[in-house]
Motif scaffolding. Structure first.
Motif: not given
Length: 276
Positions: A211, A213, A229, A231-232, A245, A267-268
């Motif tokens: 994922l 972001g 993941k 993050a943004s 993450t 899910d962020h």
């Protein structure tokens, strides 16, 4: 009692291609509710016998110009889809993935008609096919049209898997030697770029289930591990371990991914845990 021949044929079609069957059923519902859209829906969906034909027309409608018309583009798109059946399989996987992950998507039909992230990814599959056939000029032309029309810049040389969702899509950049494996979700503003003017293999490798972001920037020939993941707003300059993450500028590991399939859960939030 014997079933009507037309219904028997429809059942065979359903079992062979349930994605296309669902799309046509949803298209018929649109026509019944919104008669003003009848011509559009019949032209793009209901007048076709298979999904590949509908996709080739829709992309050609969106990308055609006075220089290279929609009819010429569609001929090339159909050639690619006929030559490489994996493209059609990937299209179907993308539609299912978008419907599964995007809470704003309630029908299989919506990406086909309206979602520019979906359109950009399908265009990239065709330009990649052209690139591999040695038709770099045509591939680059179509890529430039897609970049201008969709706000998504995917180099024809990039490798993109199946089950891909690019949500909102505006500002996404994927470089020439980038690899995006299956079941990856990408938000708007993501860059998979290089770090300078060096040639060769210089772009990120995004593994299965990742994922990314919104606004994440991943630079260089580095690996984002399976089911990680990002993050943004993060800037990633080093490898990301699987199932972790990362966040920040520059990005650092801040915890586990929080689930087995972050690309599906979408899910962020960052779960800060001890990763030692």
């Amino acid at each position: 009692m014997t079933q009507p021949v037309t219904r028997v044929r429809a059942q065979v079609l359903d079992s062979c291609d349930p994605v296309w069957s669902r799309i046509t059923a949803e298209a018929e519902e649109v026509v019944s509710r919104e008669p003003e859209l009848s011509s559009f829906v019949f032209t793009t969906v209901l007048n076709h016998n298979k999904l590949e034909d509908a996709i080739s027309l829709r992309l050609a409608q969106l990308l055609g110009t006075a220089d290279v018309g929609a009819l010429q583009l569609r001929t090339v798109f159909c050639e690619a889809l006929e030559a490489d059946s994996d493209i059609g399989a990937a299209i179907r996987a993308d539609i299912v993935a978008i419907n599964d992950r995007d809470p704003a998507c309630h029908r299989y039909l919506a990406p086909v008609l309206y979602f520019k992230g979906f359109h950009a990814v399908q265009t990239s599959r065709i330009t990649n096919w052209l690139w591999r056939q040695g038709r770099q000029d045509f591939a680059t032309y179509i890529q430039s049209r897609a970049s201008a029309g969709f706000g998504v810049d995917i180099h024809p040389g990039a490798s993109v898997g199946r089950g891909i969702m690019i949500d909102h899509a505006t500002g996404v950049v994927i470089g020439e030697t980038a690899v995006v494996e299956d079941d990856v979700s990408i938000l708007h503003g993501v860059t998979l770029g290089g770090t300078g003017k060096e040639g060769g293999d210089r772009h990120p490798k995004v593994r299965r289930g990742v994922l990314l972001g919104a606004g994440a920037i991943i630079l260089g020939n580095i690996e984002v591990g399976e089911c990680a993941k990002v993050a943004s707003g993060s800037v990633v300059l080093h490898d990301v371990p699987a199932n972790r993450t990362v966040a920040g500028v520059p990005a650092k590991v801040v915890g586990y991914s929080g689930c087995d399939e972050p690309a599906r859960k979408m899910d962020h939030m960052i779960e800060e845990t001890n990763t030692d």
